[in-house]
Design a protein around this motif. Structure first.
Motif, PDB file in Angstrom:
ATOM      1  N   ALA A  14       0.844  -1.206   0.000  1.00 37.55           N
ATOM      2  CA  ALA A  14       0.000   0.000   0.000  1.00 37.55           C
ATOM      3  C   ALA A  14       0.880   1.259   0.000  1.00 37.55           C
ATOM      4  O   ALA A  14       0.575   2.234  -0.694  1.00 37.55           O
ATOM      5  CB  ALA A  14      -0.932   0.017   1.194  1.00 37.55           C
ATOM      6  N   ILE A  15       1.959   1.231   0.758  1.00 40.76           N
ATOM      7  CA  ILE A  15       2.874   2.377   0.805  1.00 40.76           C
ATOM      8  C   ILE A  15       3.511   2.592  -0.567  1.00 40.76           C
ATOM      9  O   ILE A  15       3.649   3.725  -1.028  1.00 40.76           O
ATOM     10  CB  ILE A  15       3.962   2.178   1.887  1.00 40.76           C
ATOM     11  CG1 ILE A  15       3.317   2.130   3.273  1.00 40.76           C
ATOM     12  CG2 ILE A  15       5.005   3.292   1.817  1.00 40.76           C
ATOM     13  CD1 ILE A  15       4.242   1.669   4.373  1.00 40.76           C
ATOM     14  N   LEU A  16       3.873   1.508  -1.220  1.00 40.54           N
ATOM     15  CA  LEU A  16       4.494   1.604  -2.538  1.00 40.54           C
ATOM     16  C   LEU A  16       3.479   1.770  -3.665  1.00 40.54           C
ATOM     17  O   LEU A  16       3.850   2.086  -4.786  1.00 40.54           O
ATOM     18  CB  LEU A  16       5.345   0.359  -2.809  1.00 40.54           C
ATOM     19  CG  LEU A  16       6.557   0.180  -1.904  1.00 40.54           C
ATOM     20  CD1 LEU A  16       7.255  -1.129  -2.213  1.00 40.54           C
ATOM     21  CD2 LEU A  16       7.512   1.346  -2.026  1.00 40.54           C
ATOM     22  N   GLY A  17       2.210   1.571  -3.366  1.00 40.25           N
ATOM     23  CA  GLY A  17       1.155   1.632  -4.375  1.00 40.25           C
ATOM     24  C   GLY A  17       0.776   3.046  -4.764  1.00 40.25           C
ATOM     25  O   GLY A  17       1.453   4.021  -4.422  1.00 40.25           O
ATOM     26  N   ARG A  18      -0.346   3.147  -5.447  1.00 38.15           N
ATOM     27  CA  ARG A  18      -0.794   4.436  -5.960  1.00 38.15           C
ATOM     28  C   ARG A  18      -2.149   4.861  -5.399  1.00 38.15           C
ATOM     29  O   ARG A  18      -2.785   5.770  -5.921  1.00 38.15           O
ATOM     30  CB  ARG A  18      -0.849   4.391  -7.477  1.00 38.15           C
ATOM     31  CG  ARG A  18       0.526   4.156  -8.075  1.00 38.15           C
ATOM     32  CD  ARG A  18       0.527   4.445  -9.554  1.00 38.15           C
ATOM     33  NE  ARG A  18       1.846   4.265 -10.128  1.00 38.15           N
ATOM     34  CZ  ARG A  18       2.786   5.202 -10.150  1.00 38.15           C
ATOM     35  NH1 ARG A  18       2.559   6.368  -9.621  1.00 38.15           N
ATOM     36  NH2 ARG A  18       3.956   4.957 -10.693  1.00 38.15           N
ATOM     37  N   SER A  19      -2.582   4.207  -4.335  1.00 43.33           N
ATOM     38  CA  SER A  19      -3.879   4.523  -3.750  1.00 43.33           C
ATOM     39  C   SER A  19      -3.925   5.979  -3.297  1.00 43.33           C
ATOM     40  O   SER A  19      -2.954   6.510  -2.755  1.00 43.33           O
ATOM     41  CB  SER A  19      -4.146   3.623  -2.543  1.00 43.33           C
ATOM     42  OG  SER A  19      -5.319   4.028  -1.888  1.00 43.33           O
ATOM     43  N   ARG A  20      -5.081   6.605  -3.505  1.00 42.06           N
ATOM     44  CA  ARG A  20      -5.270   7.985  -3.059  1.00 42.06           C
ATOM     45  C   ARG A  20      -6.092   8.058  -1.785  1.00 42.06           C
ATOM     46  O   ARG A  20      -6.472   9.158  -1.363  1.00 42.06           O
ATOM     47  CB  ARG A  20      -5.948   8.795  -4.155  1.00 42.06           C
ATOM     48  CG  ARG A  20      -5.044   9.012  -5.344  1.00 42.06           C
ATOM     49  CD  ARG A  20      -5.733   9.893  -6.344  1.00 42.06           C
ATOM     50  NE  ARG A  20      -4.820  10.238  -7.411  1.00 42.06           N
ATOM     51  CZ  ARG A  20      -5.044  11.212  -8.267  1.00 42.06           C
ATOM     52  NH1 ARG A  20      -6.152  11.922  -8.182  1.00 42.06           N
ATOM     53  NH2 ARG A  20      -4.183  11.475  -9.217  1.00 42.06           N
ATOM     54  N   HIS A  49       0.341   8.275   5.124  1.00 37.31           N
ATOM     55  CA  HIS A  49       1.453   7.434   5.573  1.00 37.31           C
ATOM     56  C   HIS A  49       2.557   7.370   4.522  1.00 37.31           C
ATOM     57  O   HIS A  49       3.742   7.384   4.857  1.00 37.31           O
ATOM     58  CB  HIS A  49       0.952   6.032   5.920  1.00 37.31           C
ATOM     59  CG  HIS A  49       0.244   5.981   7.226  1.00 37.31           C
ATOM     60  ND1 HIS A  49      -1.120   6.152   7.331  1.00 37.31           N
ATOM     61  CD2 HIS A  49       0.698   5.810   8.490  1.00 37.31           C
ATOM     62  CE1 HIS A  49      -1.468   6.073   8.597  1.00 37.31           C
ATOM     63  NE2 HIS A  49      -0.376   5.875   9.331  1.00 37.31           N
ATOM     64  N   ARG A  50       2.174   7.318   3.249  1.00 33.66           N
ATOM     65  CA  ARG A  50       3.166   7.312   2.176  1.00 33.66           C
ATOM     66  C   ARG A  50       3.966   8.614   2.198  1.00 33.66           C
ATOM     67  O   ARG A  50       5.197   8.607   2.073  1.00 33.66           O
ATOM     68  CB  ARG A  50       2.458   7.143   0.828  1.00 33.66           C
ATOM     69  CG  ARG A  50       3.417   7.066  -0.344  1.00 33.66           C
ATOM     70  CD  ARG A  50       2.685   6.942  -1.676  1.00 33.66           C
ATOM     71  NE  ARG A  50       1.788   5.810  -1.670  1.00 33.66           N
ATOM     72  CZ  ARG A  50       0.479   5.894  -1.914  1.00 33.66           C
ATOM     73  NH1 ARG A  50      -0.081   7.050  -2.201  1.00 33.66           N
ATOM     74  NH2 ARG A  50      -0.268   4.819  -1.893  1.00 33.66           N
ATOM     75  N   ALA A  51       3.288   9.730   2.381  1.00 36.16           N
ATOM     76  CA  ALA A  51       3.961  11.032   2.417  1.00 36.16           C
ATOM     77  C   ALA A  51       4.918  11.122   3.602  1.00 36.16           C
ATOM     78  O   ALA A  51       6.031  11.641   3.469  1.00 36.16           O
ATOM     79  CB  ALA A  51       2.932  12.153   2.478  1.00 36.16           C
ATOM     80  N   ASN A  82       9.241   3.346  -7.231  1.00 38.78           N
ATOM     81  CA  ASN A  82       8.743   3.031  -8.576  1.00 38.78           C
ATOM     82  C   ASN A  82       7.910   4.156  -9.187  1.00 38.78           C
ATOM     83  O   ASN A  82       6.870   3.924  -9.787  1.00 38.78           O
ATOM     84  CB  ASN A  82       7.932   1.725  -8.556  1.00 38.78           C
ATOM     85  CG  ASN A  82       8.752   0.559  -8.073  1.00 38.78           C
ATOM     86  OD1 ASN A  82       9.896   0.409  -8.468  1.00 38.78           O
ATOM     87  ND2 ASN A  82       8.178  -0.245  -7.208  1.00 38.78           N
ATOM     88  N   ARG A  83       8.383   5.374  -9.016  1.00 40.36           N
ATOM     89  CA  ARG A  83       7.716   6.542  -9.595  1.00 40.36           C
ATOM     90  C   ARG A  83       8.562   7.076 -10.741  1.00 40.36           C
ATOM     91  O   ARG A  83       9.793   7.024 -10.698  1.00 40.36           O
ATOM     92  CB  ARG A  83       7.551   7.659  -8.558  1.00 40.36           C
ATOM     93  CG  ARG A  83       6.853   7.251  -7.298  1.00 40.36           C
ATOM     94  CD  ARG A  83       5.391   7.060  -7.540  1.00 40.36           C
ATOM     95  NE  ARG A  83       4.780   6.456  -6.357  1.00 40.36           N
ATOM     96  CZ  ARG A  83       3.506   6.532  -6.082  1.00 40.36           C
ATOM     97  NH1 ARG A  83       2.704   7.170  -6.880  1.00 40.36           N
ATOM     98  NH2 ARG A  83       3.023   5.956  -5.010  1.00 40.36           N
ATOM     99  N   LYS A  84       7.898   7.599 -11.760  1.00 41.15           N
ATOM    100  CA  LYS A  84       8.614   8.156 -12.912  1.00 41.15           C
ATOM    101  C   LYS A  84       9.229   9.507 -12.593  1.00 41.15           C
ATOM    102  O   LYS A  84      10.259   9.876 -13.122  1.00 41.15           O
ATOM    103  CB  LYS A  84       7.657   8.302 -14.098  1.00 41.15           C
ATOM    104  CG  LYS A  84       7.173   6.993 -14.640  1.00 41.15           C
ATOM    105  CD  LYS A  84       6.203   7.212 -15.778  1.00 41.15           C
ATOM    106  CE  LYS A  84       5.639   5.887 -16.248  1.00 41.15           C
ATOM    107  NZ  LYS A  84       4.625   6.063 -17.285  1.00 41.15           N
ATOM    108  N   SER A  85       8.554  10.259 -11.737  1.00 35.61           N
ATOM    109  CA  SER A  85       8.969  11.625 -11.445  1.00 35.61           C
ATOM    110  C   SER A  85       9.034  11.834  -9.936  1.00 35.61           C
ATOM    111  O   SER A  85       8.349  11.157  -9.177  1.00 35.61           O
ATOM    112  CB  SER A  85       7.954  12.598 -12.047  1.00 35.61           C
ATOM    113  OG  SER A  85       8.169  13.899 -11.569  1.00 35.61           O
ATOM    114  N   HIS A  86       9.840  12.785  -9.539  1.00 34.13           N
ATOM    115  CA  HIS A  86       9.951  13.098  -8.117  1.00 34.13           C
ATOM    116  C   HIS A  86       8.986  14.215  -7.702  1.00 34.13           C
ATOM    117  O   HIS A  86       8.965  14.624  -6.547  1.00 34.13           O
ATOM    118  CB  HIS A  86      11.391  13.460  -7.750  1.00 34.13           C
ATOM    119  CG  HIS A  86      11.915  14.674  -8.463  1.00 34.13           C
ATOM    120  ND1 HIS A  86      12.377  14.617  -9.749  1.00 34.13           N
ATOM    121  CD2 HIS A  86      12.035  15.957  -8.069  1.00 34.13           C
ATOM    122  CE1 HIS A  86      12.772  15.822 -10.118  1.00 34.13           C
ATOM    123  NE2 HIS A  86      12.579  16.651  -9.112  1.00 34.13           N
TER     124      HIS A  86
END
Length: 70
Positions: free
Chosen positions: A15-21, A28-30, A51-55
């Motif tokens: 979930a932390i590495l995922g893309r859930s909004r 928690h991801r932030a 695993n993100r394309k952009s920072h």
């Protein structure tokens, strides 16, 4: 580090590495990204680790956490 963060917060690693909004997961991801930044990772390095394309998302999340703590 992510495994320990996951154990502490109760949010699964995927979930932390995922893309859930979902607000709970996004916050928690932030916080996780902010911790990585504070220990010396650059925004591009954090994006790559997650695993993100952009920072850009990392920078936006970091600003959100910083504003919340201010």
């Amino acid at each position: 580090m992510i495994t320990e963060f996951s154990k502490i917060t109760g949010v699964p690693v995927d979930a932390i590495l995922g893309r859930s909004r979902k607000k709970n997961i996004a916050i928690h991801r932030a916080v996780y990204w902010r911790l990585l930044y504070q220990v010396g990772f650059s925004y591009p390095q954090i994006a790559k680790l997650n695993n993100r394309k952009s920072h850009a998302a990392n920078m936006s999340a970091d600003k959100m956490i910083e504003d919340t703590l201010s």
